[in-house]
Design a protein around this motif. Structure first.
Motif, PDB file in Angstrom:
ATOM      1  N   THR A  36     -29.600  60.431 -28.625  1.00 55.17           N
ATOM      2  CA  THR A  36     -30.440  60.011 -26.688  1.00 55.17           C
ATOM      3  C   THR A  36     -29.386  59.151 -26.809  1.00 55.17           C
ATOM      4  O   THR A  36     -28.833  59.021 -25.208  1.00 55.17           O
ATOM      5  CB  THR A  36     -31.844  60.046 -27.512  1.00 55.17           C
ATOM      6  N   ILE A  84     -38.093  57.103 -23.702  1.00 54.78           N
ATOM      7  CA  ILE A  84     -37.698  58.010 -24.657  1.00 54.78           C
ATOM      8  C   ILE A  84     -38.509  57.765 -26.850  1.00 54.78           C
ATOM      9  O   ILE A  84     -38.436  56.651 -26.640  1.00 54.78           O
ATOM     10  CB  ILE A  84     -36.377  58.240 -25.089  1.00 54.78           C
ATOM     11  N   TYR A  90     -39.809  62.420 -22.885  1.00 53.88           N
ATOM     12  CA  TYR A  90     -39.319  61.853 -22.197  1.00 53.88           C
ATOM     13  C   TYR A  90     -40.676  61.995 -20.904  1.00 53.88           C
ATOM     14  O   TYR A  90     -40.871  62.457 -20.751  1.00 53.88           O
ATOM     15  CB  TYR A  90     -37.915  61.681 -21.808  1.00 53.88           C
TER      16      TYR A  90
END
Length: 126
Positions: A79, A62, A38
């Motif tokens: 995610t 991401i 990230y």
């Protein structure tokens, strides 16, 4: 950090990448695949027609690397479940939203796949 805590405590993400969550792209000692990276790009304060407001907006990128497209998709889906629509007023997170056009998986340079997503995260009082 709040972003790491959010990602590392999510059961679906942990099941896929375990503790292989990093705040930068590894250049040495590449972790086992799949892994998740990230990157937070601080964007600064926001303005309204009446002047500055107490929210700031950052860009959160991401990235994941995996052996196959299915694993990359699973990490990105997990995610998205953890971040899209997330808010946490106790930590100043007013909202986090996926840019739907940023959700992509590409063939990597080696025998693998790279996935990426971009979010806008809004903070109170940052």
């Amino acid at each position: 950090e709040i972003i790491y805590d959010r990602l590392s405590t999510d059961p679906a993400i942990s099941a896929l990448v375990a503790d292989r969550i990093r705040p930068t792209i590894p250049t040495a000692n590449i972790p086992q695949l799949p892994f998740l990276v990230y990157l937070l790009d601080q964007g600064g304060g926001l303005l309204s027609t009446t002047g500055p407001i107490s929210l700031s907006a950052d860009r959160l990128e991401i990235r994941t690397a995996s052996h196959n497209r299915e694993d990359a998709r699973a990490v990105l889906d997990a995610t998205k479940s953890a971040l899209h629509g997330w808010s946490d007023s106790a930590n100043g997170v007013q909202g986090c939203f996926l840019d739907p056009e940023s959700d992509a998986i590409d063939q990597g340079e080696e025998d693998g796949f790279v996935g990426s997503q971009t979010y806008r995260i809004f903070w109170e009082g940052q």
